[in-house]
Design an enzyme around this catalytic site. Sequence first.
Site, PDB file in Angstrom:
ATOM      1  CD  GLU A 218      -2.555   0.908   2.864  1.00 19.94           C
ATOM      2  OE1 GLU A 218      -2.237  -0.021   3.652  1.00 19.94           O
ATOM      3  OE2 GLU A 218      -3.471   1.703   3.119  1.00 19.94           O
TER       4      GLU A 218
ATOM      5  CE  LYS B 156      -7.385   1.045   3.549  1.00 23.73           C
ATOM      6  NZ  LYS B 156      -6.110   1.273   4.292  1.00 23.73           N
TER       7      LYS B 156
ATOM      8  CB  CYS C 280      -4.384  -2.115   4.031  1.00 27.59           C
ATOM      9  SG  CYS C 280      -3.476  -2.592   5.529  1.00 27.59           S
TER      10      CYS C 280
ATOM     11  CB  VAL D   7      -0.147  -1.402  12.053  1.00 28.67           C
ATOM     12  CG1 VAL D   7       0.709  -0.605  11.100  1.00 28.67           C
ATOM     13  CG2 VAL D   7      -1.568  -0.861  12.085  1.00 28.67           C
TER      14      VAL D   7
HETATM   15  C1  ACM Z   1      -4.288  -0.240   6.963  1.00 30.36           C
HETATM   16  O1  ACM Z   1      -5.391  -0.234   6.421  1.00 30.36           O
HETATM   17  N1  ACM Z   1      -3.242   0.343   6.407  1.00 30.36           N
HETATM   18  C2  ACM Z   1      -4.093  -0.921   8.245  1.00 30.36           C
END
Ligand code: ACM
Length: 269
Positions: A39, A110, A143, A170
Amino acid sequence: MKIGFMQFSPLLGDALGTMKAIKRLLSGCAGVDLLVLPELCNSGYNFTSYEQAWDTSEAIEGGPFIAFLESKCSSHNMHIVSGLNERDGDVLYNSAVLIGPNGYIGTYRKLHLFLNERDFFQPGNAGLPVFDIGSCTLGMLVCFDWIFPEVWRILALKGAEIICHPSNLVLPGFAQRAIPIHALFNRVYVVTANRIGTEEELTFTGVSIIADPRGDILAQASRAKEEVVVREIHIALARDKMMTPRNHVLNDRRPQEYALLTENAIVKR
Ligand code: ACM
């Protein structure tokens, strides 16, 4: 077909340094058909200000990081999916872009923003596209989208056979447990390319994964090392949606019973 991930540490605010690292890691990628990068590869993740997020973004058209990926896809005759800090007009999106040997193909923005991302990015407004690249049909998620089963299902319903998932995870190990299950539920291949390294208080968790339509893990990277990992896959496995001779995982759904899923109800406890 050979698919894989590049697990490494994009550099915050140093796109040229990141491109150098990608170039070095690509040197072992002869014969790879599809490679997924983490990402926000062009910018890094943990911005300290809106100005930093803005200054490290680029437009799809004319962007230097996109141009770099285009040249690499052309010279390696491959497809790459990469996270991108995308500028469109006066807003930013946390995007994934698909590039092929003939150049830029498409973008996913996203949908589900994580923690402080809300301070920098708009939630995606481009839906959940899929792309037929000849050897397969693929979709993209980014992510934290991992925790929403709806988006995986929609991509599978639209015909995605491989879901590419650039990540900067994370939280400890949750996504890595969920990914093979999303692959199994939808009988698709998933490539999660997670990053490594730290940016201030955030440590990224590595353990990038390739999962197959049976939910088996074909490859799993280390927690903290740079790695390019590639596996040979058989796309026919993702086209077979039968769990038993009488059970098709998509056609046996009962959507008339799922109306609540499309309501915007706020759930209290
Ligand atoms: C994330 O969506 N970068 C944890």
